[in-house]
Design a protein around this motif. Structure first.
Motif, PDB file in Angstrom:
ATOM      1  N   GLN B  11       0.839  -1.202   0.000  1.00  0.00           N
ATOM      2  CA  GLN B  11       0.000   0.000   0.000  1.00  0.00           C
ATOM      3  C   GLN B  11       0.876   1.255   0.000  1.00  0.00           C
ATOM      4  N   GLY B  12       2.006   1.166   0.710  1.00  0.00           N
ATOM      5  CA  GLY B  12       2.941   2.300   0.742  1.00  0.00           C
ATOM      6  C   GLY B  12       3.511   2.585  -0.641  1.00  0.00           C
ATOM      7  N   LEU B  13       3.824   1.532  -1.374  1.00  0.00           N
ATOM      8  CA  LEU B  13       4.320   1.707  -2.746  1.00  0.00           C
ATOM      9  C   LEU B  13       3.250   2.393  -3.596  1.00  0.00           C
ATOM     10  N   LYS B  14       2.019   1.917  -3.467  1.00  0.00           N
ATOM     11  CA  LYS B  14       0.919   2.509  -4.255  1.00  0.00           C
ATOM     12  C   LYS B  14       0.705   3.975  -3.892  1.00  0.00           C
ATOM     13  N   ASP B  15       0.704   4.239  -2.598  1.00  0.00           N
ATOM     14  CA  ASP B  15       0.469   5.622  -2.148  1.00  0.00           C
ATOM     15  C   ASP B  15       1.578   6.555  -2.619  1.00  0.00           C
ATOM     16  N   ALA B  16       2.775   5.992  -2.805  1.00  0.00           N
ATOM     17  CA  ALA B  16       3.900   6.815  -3.279  1.00  0.00           C
ATOM     18  C   ALA B  16       3.878   6.952  -4.804  1.00  0.00           C
ATOM     19  N   GLY B  17       2.894   6.349  -5.446  1.00  0.00           N
ATOM     20  CA  GLY B  17       2.733   6.503  -6.897  1.00  0.00           C
ATOM     21  C   GLY B  17       3.307   5.369  -7.731  1.00  0.00           C
ATOM     22  N   ILE B  18       3.872   4.349  -7.095  1.00  0.00           N
ATOM     23  CA  ILE B  18       4.452   3.236  -7.862  1.00  0.00           C
ATOM     24  C   ILE B  18       3.332   2.480  -8.597  1.00  0.00           C
ATOM     25  N   ASN B  19       3.478   2.369  -9.907  1.00  0.00           N
ATOM     26  CA  ASN B  19       2.464   1.662 -10.695  1.00  0.00           C
ATOM     27  C   ASN B  19       3.082   0.676 -11.686  1.00  0.00           C
ATOM     28  N   PHE B  20       4.364   0.391 -11.513  1.00  0.00           N
ATOM     29  CA  PHE B  20       5.055  -0.549 -12.413  1.00  0.00           C
ATOM     30  C   PHE B  20       6.199  -1.163 -11.604  1.00  0.00           C
ATOM     31  N   VAL B  21       6.195  -2.490 -11.489  1.00  0.00           N
ATOM     32  CA  VAL B  21       7.226  -3.170 -10.693  1.00  0.00           C
ATOM     33  C   VAL B  21       7.828  -4.302 -11.519  1.00  0.00           C
ATOM     34  N   THR B  22       9.145  -4.299 -11.654  1.00  0.00           N
ATOM     35  CA  THR B  22       9.839  -5.444 -12.240  1.00  0.00           C
ATOM     36  C   THR B  22      10.517  -6.195 -11.093  1.00  0.00           C
ATOM     37  N   TYR B  23      10.731  -7.488 -11.270  1.00  0.00           N
ATOM     38  CA  TYR B  23      11.260  -8.222 -10.111  1.00  0.00           C
ATOM     39  C   TYR B  23      11.862  -9.567 -10.478  1.00  0.00           C
ATOM     40  N   LEU B  24      12.722  -9.993  -9.566  1.00  0.00           N
ATOM     41  CA  LEU B  24      13.105 -11.394  -9.437  1.00  0.00           C
ATOM     42  C   LEU B  24      12.778 -11.776  -8.006  1.00  0.00           C
ATOM     43  N   PRO B  25      12.055 -12.844  -7.795  1.00  0.00           N
ATOM     44  CA  PRO B  25      11.644 -13.170  -6.426  1.00  0.00           C
ATOM     45  C   PRO B  25      12.836 -13.547  -5.550  1.00  0.00           C
ATOM     46  N   GLU B  26      12.682 -13.304  -4.243  1.00  0.00           N
ATOM     47  CA  GLU B  26      13.690 -13.718  -3.264  1.00  0.00           C
ATOM     48  C   GLU B  26      12.938 -14.163  -2.023  1.00  0.00           C
ATOM     49  N   THR B  27      13.622 -14.363  -0.918  1.00  0.00           N
ATOM     50  CA  THR B  27      12.959 -14.972   0.240  1.00  0.00           C
ATOM     51  C   THR B  27      12.344 -13.962   1.215  1.00  0.00           C
ATOM     52  N   ARG B  28      13.023 -12.848   1.495  1.00  0.00           N
ATOM     53  CA  ARG B  28      12.625 -12.022   2.633  1.00  0.00           C
ATOM     54  C   ARG B  28      11.305 -11.284   2.429  1.00  0.00           C
ATOM     55  N   LEU B  29      11.106 -10.756   1.241  1.00  0.00           N
ATOM     56  CA  LEU B  29       9.915  -9.917   1.004  1.00  0.00           C
ATOM     57  C   LEU B  29       8.922 -10.573   0.045  1.00  0.00           C
ATOM     58  N   SER B  30       9.059 -11.891  -0.177  1.00  0.00           N
ATOM     59  CA  SER B  30       8.311 -12.529  -1.267  1.00  0.00           C
ATOM     60  C   SER B  30       6.798 -12.420  -1.106  1.00  0.00           C
ATOM     61  N   GLN B  31       6.323 -12.151   0.118  1.00  0.00           N
ATOM     62  CA  GLN B  31       4.858 -12.032   0.291  1.00  0.00           C
ATOM     63  C   GLN B  31       4.269 -10.854  -0.479  1.00  0.00           C
ATOM     64  N   ILE B  32       5.101  -9.912  -0.873  1.00  0.00           N
ATOM     65  CA  ILE B  32       4.537  -8.763  -1.599  1.00  0.00           C
ATOM     66  C   ILE B  32       4.171  -9.127  -3.042  1.00  0.00           C
ATOM     67  N   VAL B  33       4.771 -10.212  -3.579  1.00  0.00           N
ATOM     68  CA  VAL B  33       4.532 -10.537  -4.994  1.00  0.00           C
ATOM     69  C   VAL B  33       3.061 -10.857  -5.274  1.00  0.00           C
ATOM     70  N   PRO B  34       2.443 -11.802  -4.546  1.00  0.00           N
ATOM     71  CA  PRO B  34       1.022 -12.067  -4.835  1.00  0.00           C
ATOM     72  C   PRO B  34       0.128 -10.862  -4.572  1.00  0.00           C
ATOM     73  N   LEU B  35       0.509 -10.031  -3.600  1.00  0.00           N
ATOM     74  CA  LEU B  35      -0.301  -8.843  -3.318  1.00  0.00           C
ATOM     75  C   LEU B  35      -0.253  -7.871  -4.501  1.00  0.00           C
ATOM     76  N   ILE B  36       0.936  -7.702  -5.067  1.00  0.00           N
ATOM     77  CA  ILE B  36       1.054  -6.806  -6.228  1.00  0.00           C
ATOM     78  C   ILE B  36       0.365  -7.432  -7.445  1.00  0.00           C
ATOM     79  N   GLN B  37       0.549  -8.750  -7.557  1.00  0.00           N
ATOM     80  CA  GLN B  37      -0.048  -9.468  -8.697  1.00  0.00           C
ATOM     81  C   GLN B  37      -1.571  -9.284  -8.731  1.00  0.00           C
TER      82      GLN B  37
END
Lengths: 200, 168
Positions: B11-37
């Motif tokens: 939600q913080g990313l969205k509120d800051a205006g982020i509307n495009f995310v590229t990525y390679l998954p990793e372990t620590r923050l991986s829960q954000i991927v399905p949320l963004i998806q």
């Protein structure tokens, strides 16, 4: 087939396309042939396809063209796997494959002068419309024809090593200057503000 | 990371205006991927290399998106070339959302990651990329917003290194 001849034919077909060129002779030749504000002359190898992909995804209604070289594509082969899965319909990548690292000034052979077939690699990566063109008549038909297809194109143009880019003036536009011209052109033609320009 | 923290991060990313995310998954923050998806307001693009993730995000930024690159800190090493050549030299704002493995505040640190973590900040310093280390959710949304604003103002990449509670 000579790269400059292909680029000359391509330049004549440009209207409002966005053209991204990697660092190689084609950057110099293209900047000589086209002064369009939609040209982004990327100053490094191996980055143009990624930038072109990002532009194509951000602006799906706009045709994006990448002019790249064999050395540059070899430096970033992972792009092909991503392209083969995303398949942006508004992106065409032309690879001018002369089989050498011409910029090295010793014409050191690249992998494509050996056993590597970039169009076959691209097909294996999932890019359906990947082909190799070896003569100018086929370029006129199939190379330029890709502009009319609403499909990702990966067009490998086998060209002779030409040193024409060393005879024509190099672009003296600073990278930042080119970027702002490009972004301002997009703002004007897309009718929207590019967020990072912001207020002074 | 707790689910609530992952939701606040996205939600913080969205509120800051982020509307495009590229990525390679990793372990620590991986829960954000399905949320963004699952979020129709953010384009999520899987890359094959962090170097590519940076160039795709840069292209999208030039095309009018506010882009972020989500990666493990090993990706900083992989993408040094495009961070410098495109992010810094061409001057393209990018938010780097980085799982900070092997740093001192990494709650799952081990001999596997420590060397990687130990050199991450010196490499960012060497590249001239500013960063913030986040260890908990305090003022998370403000810090993300500050980072995006700084990236835009600097015309270059800005890294948020997530460790501490984010690495649990």
């Amino acid at each position: 087939m000579i790269r400059h001849d292909c680029l000359e034919l391509l330049a004549a077909r440009m209207t409002d396309q966005l053209v991204v060129t990697s660092q190689s002779g084609q950057r110099i030749e293209w900047s000589h042939l086209s002064k369009h504000e939609g040209n982004l002359l990327v100053g490094m190898m191996g980055c143009a396809v990624g930038i072109g992909m990002g532009l194509a995804l951000a602006l799906p209604h706009r045709q994006v063209i990448v002019l790249d070289s064999d050395g540059s594509v070899l430096l970033s082969l992972f792009n092909l796997a991503t392209l083969g899965n995303l398949r942006p319909k508004n992106l065409i990548v032309y690879v001018f494959d002369n089989g050498v690292y011409s910029g090295s000034r010793i014409s050191y052979p690249s992998a494509t002068s050996g056993n590597t077939d970039l169009a076959a690699v691209a097909r294996g990566a999932g890019i359906k419309n990947a082909l190799t063109i070896r003569d100018i008549e086929t370029f006129k038909r199939a190379g330029l024809g890709a502009l009319e297809q609403k499909e990702l194109g990966f067009i490998v143009c086998k060209v002779e090593e030409s040193l024409m880019h060393r005879e024509i003036p190099r672009p003296n536009t600073d990278l930042a200057e080119n970027k702002y011209t490009f972004v301002r052109y997009l703002e004007r033609t897309e009718g929207k503000a590019i967020p990072f320009i912001g207020r002074g | 990371m707790k689910e609530e923290l992952a939701k606040r991060l996205v939600q913080g990313l969205k509120d800051a205006g982020i509307n495009f995310v590229t990525y390679l998954p990793e372990t620590r923050l991986s829960q954000i991927v399905p949320l963004i998806q699952d979020d129709p307001e953010i384009d999520l693009i899987a890359a094959a290399s962090e170097q590519e993730a940076v160039t795709i995000a840069a292209g999208a930024t030039l095309g009018g998106k506010q882009a972020a690159v989500y990666m493990e800190n090993t990706g900083i090493y992989v993408s040094c070339y495009s961070l410098l050549a495109i992010g810094k030299q061409l001057g393209v704002p990018l938010l780097l959302v980085v799982g900070y493995l092997g740093g001192v505040p990494d709650q799952r640190n081990s001999f596997l990651y420590a060397t990687i973590g130990n050199r991450t900040i010196p490499v960012l310093d060497g590249l001239g990329i500013e960063y913030m280390v986040l260890e908990d959710g305090a003022r998370l949304e403000t810090k993300i917003n500050d980072a995006v604003r700084a990236a835009n103002a600097l015309r270059g990449p800005f890294a948020l290194l997530f460790a501490g509670e984010f690495s649990v």
